[in-house]
Structures are given as structure tokens and as C-alpha cells.
Design a protein around this motif. Structure first.
Motif, PDB file in Angstrom:
ATOM      1  N   LEU A  47       0.837  -1.186   0.000  1.00 23.19           N
ATOM      2  CA  LEU A  47       0.000   0.000   0.000  1.00 23.19           C
ATOM      3  C   LEU A  47       0.880   1.246   0.000  1.00 23.19           C
ATOM      4  N   GLY A  48       0.287   2.375  -0.342  1.00 21.64           N
ATOM      5  CA  GLY A  48       1.024   3.628  -0.337  1.00 21.64           C
ATOM      6  C   GLY A  48       1.741   3.852   0.985  1.00 21.64           C
ATOM      7  N   GLY A  49       3.035   4.156   0.917  1.00 18.25           N
ATOM      8  CA  GLY A  49       3.827   4.374   2.119  1.00 18.25           C
ATOM      9  C   GLY A  49       4.567   3.145   2.614  1.00 18.25           C
ATOM     10  N   ASP A  50       4.197   1.951   2.131  1.00 20.64           N
ATOM     11  CA  ASP A  50       4.885   0.730   2.549  1.00 20.64           C
ATOM     12  C   ASP A  50       6.269   0.658   1.909  1.00 20.64           C
ATOM     13  N   ARG A  51       7.211   0.077   2.631  1.00 22.38           N
ATOM     14  CA  ARG A  51       8.557  -0.164   2.110  1.00 22.38           C
ATOM     15  C   ARG A  51       8.906  -1.625   2.393  1.00 22.38           C
ATOM     16  N   LEU A  52       9.026  -2.408   1.323  1.00 20.02           N
ATOM     17  CA  LEU A  52       9.319  -3.832   1.431  1.00 20.02           C
ATOM     18  C   LEU A  52      10.701  -4.100   0.839  1.00 20.02           C
ATOM     19  N   GLU A  53      11.501  -4.891   1.545  1.00 21.74           N
ATOM     20  CA  GLU A  53      12.858  -5.184   1.094  1.00 21.74           C
ATOM     21  C   GLU A  53      13.115  -6.683   1.165  1.00 21.74           C
ATOM     22  N   LEU A  54      13.654  -7.219   0.080  1.00 18.84           N
ATOM     23  CA  LEU A  54      14.022  -8.631   0.016  1.00 18.84           C
ATOM     24  C   LEU A  54      15.490  -8.731  -0.341  1.00 18.84           C
ATOM     25  N   THR A  55      16.266  -9.416   0.514  1.00 17.13           N
ATOM     26  CA  THR A  55      17.682  -9.645   0.261  1.00 17.13           C
ATOM     27  C   THR A  55      17.894 -11.121  -0.077  1.00 17.13           C
ATOM     28  N   ILE A  56      18.619 -11.368  -1.170  1.00 13.76           N
ATOM     29  CA  ILE A  56      18.903 -12.735  -1.619  1.00 13.76           C
ATOM     30  C   ILE A  56      20.413 -12.880  -1.735  1.00 13.76           C
ATOM     31  N   ASP A  57      20.969 -13.877  -1.063  1.00 11.99           N
ATOM     32  CA  ASP A  57      22.409 -14.123  -1.089  1.00 11.99           C
ATOM     33  C   ASP A  57      22.635 -15.584  -1.454  1.00 11.99           C
ATOM     34  N   VAL A  58      23.056 -15.814  -2.704  1.00  7.96           N
ATOM     35  CA  VAL A  58      23.285 -17.176  -3.193  1.00  7.96           C
ATOM     36  C   VAL A  58      24.781 -17.469  -3.076  1.00  7.96           C
ATOM     37  N   ALA A  59      25.135 -18.364  -2.177  1.00 10.23           N
ATOM     38  CA  ALA A  59      26.537 -18.639  -1.894  1.00 10.23           C
ATOM     39  C   ALA A  59      27.210 -19.345  -3.070  1.00 10.23           C
ATOM     40  N   PRO A  60      28.529 -19.221  -3.188  1.00  8.20           N
ATOM     41  CA  PRO A  60      29.255 -19.901  -4.268  1.00  8.20           C
ATOM     42  C   PRO A  60      28.930 -21.388  -4.328  1.00  8.20           C
ATOM     43  N   GLY A  61      28.705 -21.862  -5.558  1.00  8.63           N
ATOM     44  CA  GLY A  61      28.462 -23.281  -5.778  1.00  8.63           C
ATOM     45  C   GLY A  61      27.088 -23.772  -5.400  1.00  8.63           C
ATOM     46  N   THR A  62      26.138 -22.871  -5.129  1.00  6.91           N
ATOM     47  CA  THR A  62      24.785 -23.289  -4.759  1.00  6.91           C
ATOM     48  C   THR A  62      23.778 -22.819  -5.805  1.00  6.91           C
ATOM     49  N   ASP A  63      22.571 -23.371  -5.736  1.00 10.26           N
ATOM     50  CA  ASP A  63      21.505 -23.069  -6.687  1.00 10.26           C
ATOM     51  C   ASP A  63      20.244 -22.689  -5.930  1.00 10.26           C
ATOM     52  N   LEU A  64      19.589 -21.627  -6.374  1.00  7.95           N
ATOM     53  CA  LEU A  64      18.371 -21.162  -5.717  1.00  7.95           C
ATOM     54  C   LEU A  64      17.343 -20.766  -6.759  1.00  7.95           C
ATOM     55  N   GLU A  65      16.095 -21.143  -6.507  1.00 12.77           N
ATOM     56  CA  GLU A  65      14.967 -20.696  -7.331  1.00 12.77           C
ATOM     57  C   GLU A  65      13.943 -20.034  -6.428  1.00 12.77           C
ATOM     58  N   VAL A  66      13.470 -18.847  -6.835  1.00 10.93           N
ATOM     59  CA  VAL A  66      12.475 -18.093  -6.073  1.00 10.93           C
ATOM     60  C   VAL A  66      11.262 -17.858  -6.961  1.00 10.93           C
ATOM     61  N   ARG A  67      10.104 -18.265  -6.472  1.00 12.82           N
ATOM     62  CA  ARG A  67       8.840 -18.027  -7.164  1.00 12.82           C
ATOM     63  C   ARG A  67       7.881 -17.350  -6.189  1.00 12.82           C
ATOM     64  N   SER A  68       6.653 -17.087  -6.655  1.00 12.17           N
ATOM     65  CA  SER A  68       5.615 -16.584  -5.752  1.00 12.17           C
ATOM     66  C   SER A  68       4.359 -17.408  -5.952  1.00 12.17           C
ATOM     67  N   VAL A  69       3.534 -17.443  -4.913  1.00 13.24           N
ATOM     68  CA  VAL A  69       2.305 -18.237  -4.960  1.00 13.24           C
ATOM     69  C   VAL A  69       1.254 -17.563  -5.839  1.00 13.24           C
ATOM     70  N   ALA A  70       1.216 -16.231  -5.821  1.00 17.82           N
ATOM     71  CA  ALA A  70       0.190 -15.497  -6.570  1.00 17.82           C
ATOM     72  C   ALA A  70       0.742 -14.156  -7.014  1.00 17.82           C
ATOM     73  N   SER A  71      -0.030 -13.466  -7.837  1.00 18.70           N
ATOM     74  CA  SER A  71       0.356 -12.130  -8.284  1.00 18.70           C
ATOM     75  C   SER A  71       0.386 -11.161  -7.105  1.00 18.70           C
ATOM     76  N   THR A  72       1.166 -10.081  -7.266  1.00 20.24           N
ATOM     77  CA  THR A  72       1.226  -9.013  -6.274  1.00 20.24           C
ATOM     78  C   THR A  72       0.337  -7.864  -6.736  1.00 20.24           C
ATOM     79  N   LEU A  73      -0.632  -7.474  -5.905  1.00 16.84           N
ATOM     80  CA  LEU A  73      -1.539  -6.370  -6.238  1.00 16.84           C
ATOM     81  C   LEU A  73      -1.092  -5.129  -5.481  1.00 16.84           C
ATOM     82  N   VAL A  74      -0.630  -4.114  -6.224  1.00 15.76           N
ATOM     83  CA  VAL A  74      -0.177  -2.855  -5.623  1.00 15.76           C
ATOM     84  C   VAL A  74      -1.378  -1.919  -5.525  1.00 15.76           C
ATOM     85  N   LEU A  75      -1.653  -1.443  -4.309  1.00 22.28           N
ATOM     86  CA  LEU A  75      -2.853  -0.655  -4.047  1.00 22.28           C
ATOM     87  C   LEU A  75      -2.502   0.738  -3.522  1.00 22.28           C
ATOM     88  N   PRO A  76      -3.383   1.717  -3.751  1.00 26.08           N
ATOM     89  CA  PRO A  76      -3.182   3.017  -3.097  1.00 26.08           C
ATOM     90  C   PRO A  76      -3.434   2.858  -1.607  1.00 26.08           C
TER      91      PRO A  76
END
Length: 248
Positions: A47-76
Motif C-alpha cells: 500500500l502507499g507508504g509501505d517499504r518492502l525489502e528482500l535480500t537474496i544471497d546465493v553462496a558460491p556453488g549453490t543453486d536457488l529458485e524463487v517463485r511466488s504463490v500469486a500475483s502481487t496487487l499494488v494498491l493506493p
């Protein structure tokens, strides 16, 4: 609201282990398989005014997949400030990251800022897909500015900005009749190897999509479409064209 979530991997006996999986609602993370994490929205918005932060750190020699369950709805929201979504991702040597969440939908009246900061090691492999929908059915989109910065071994690979829902870019000359836009950055040492084989990088363009080789080790696939089904189909065609360049 401010929320910060973290995903970090580590190598354990030749396999990938999730060393850190820290959620902060509405950014809720769930491990759904080996090296696979789904992002689950456990609250409305952003919502307006929200601040969301996602940090992803993939270490050497590793594999990561990131998905989401549903769409993100951005609202006023009640705040006149923009909502903000920041993603900071680092991919170590010999590691791979595949990031492919469901689309972000810009509801009417929202004002949103999305920023991605990617740091890749020289031999890291990346697949990063983003899709944005211009409003819910029958409504005009809110306003959104996106910024995407990617480096490989400290060298710039891609700097890109996109503006949606602003009078400066409204009109048929920019998006035509499209209702959604998407892009996929694919990067890794295979594109440098293709250049070593003296293959000249060439753009590939189709109906509503394009695959554009970058100056560094990667290709940017982009597409426009009238709906999300058509957008995903066009993006996948562009992604296949990018893969063909690296393997031929």
C-alpha cells in the motif's frame, strides 16, 4: 509499514542448504523444495507508504529458485508516499539464481517504485523474469517507476528504467494497445563462450517480443501483450531465442 525478508544459501556436502530464511510479513517465505522458495503474501498490498525489502544471497556453488504463490496487487493507501519494493541479490561464483515471481498488478491510484540491484560473480548464472500488468480488468493503471541494475564482477551488465501510468508515456507510441509488459534477463558465462566461438551477437525480434544481446555475458528478453497469457507466451519465445544464441 516496513518489512525486510532474507534468503541466504550455503553449500553442504555438495548440495544447497537454506542457511537463512527470514520472513517479515507481508513478505513471507516458504521452502517448497530443495533450493526452492515461494514468496507468500500474508497481507494486502503493498500500500502507499509501505517499504518492502528482500535480500537474496546465493553462496558460491549453490543453486536457488524463487517463485511466488500469486500475483502481487499494488494498491493506493492512506499515505501520499509511494509504496516501495526493493530487491538486493548477490550470486556467488559457480552459483545460479532463478527468480520468476507471478506478475505485479498496478491497481488504479497506486504510486509504486520497484528497484532491483543484482551483483553477479564472473561465472554466476542468472534467470530473472519480471512481469507488470497495467491495472485490474477495465481500469487504468496506477503509476510505477522501475529501476534495474545488474553487474558482473563489478562491471555493468544492464541499467534499465521503466515508467508506467505517467502522462509522459501514455499513448500508442509507447505501449500501443498493450496491457502488460515483461522482461527476462538471462546471464552467465555461456554467452562469453558464444563470443569466443566468434558468434556475432544479433538481436532477434518477433511479434511483440525481442531478444537483445548485451555487451556483457547476457541477453535481455522483452515483450508487450494485451493479457498475461499472451505476455508469458511471448516472453518464453524471446527466452528461447536467447538460449539458442548461447548454445549454437
Amino acid at each position: 509499514m516496513t518489512a525486510r525478508a532474507v534468503i541466504a544459501t550455503e553449500a553442504a556436502g555438495g548440495r544447497t542448504r537454506l542457511e537463512t530464511l527470514r520472513s517479515d510479513p507481508p513478505l513471507t517465505l516458504r521452502q517448497t523444495g530443495p533450493g526452492l522458495v515461494h514468496l507468500v503474501s500474508t497481507g494486502a498490498g503493498p500500500l502507499g507508504g509501505d517499504r518492502l525489502e528482500l535480500t537474496i544471497d546465493v553462496a558460491p556453488g549453490t543453486d536457488l529458485e524463487v517463485r511466488s504463490v500469486a500475483s502481487t496487487l499494488v494498491l493506493p493507501g492512506s499515505s501520499p508516499a509511494d509504496s516501495v519494493m526493493l530487491v538486493d541479490a548477490r550470486v556467488g561464483g559457480g552459483a545460479s539464481l532463478r527468480f520468476s515471481p507471478e506478475p505485479t498488478v498496478l491497481a488504479a491510484g497506486c504510486s509504486h517504485h520497484m528497484a532491483v540491484q543484482l551483483s553477479l560473480a564472473e561465472d554466476a548464472v542468472l534467470f530473472w523474469r519480471e512481469e507488470i500488468v497495467f491495472g485490474r480488468h477495465g481500469e487504468r493503471p496506477g503509476r510505477c517507476r522501475t529501476r534495474f541494475d545488474a553487474t558482473v564482477a563489478g562491471r555493468p551488465l544492464l541499467r534499465q528504467e521503466l515508467l508506467i501510468g505517467d502522462p509522459a508515456v501514455d499513448g500508442p507510441a509507447v505501449y500501443g494497445d498493450a496491457r502488460c509488459v515483461g522482461s527476462t534477463l538471462v546471464a552467465g558465462p555461456q554467452w562469453d563462450a558464444a563470443r569466443d566461438r566468434k558468434r556475432e551477437p544479433r538481436a532477434t525480434i518477433g511479434d511483440g517480443w525481442a531478444a537483445l544481446p548485451l555487451a556483457g555475458p547476457g541477453v535481455l528478453a522483452s515483450a508487450l501483450a494485451r493479457d498475461t497469457v499472451e505476455l508469458r507466451s511471448r516472453l518464453e519465445r524471446a527466452e528461447r531465442a536467447a538460449d539458442l544464441y548461447s548454445t549454437s
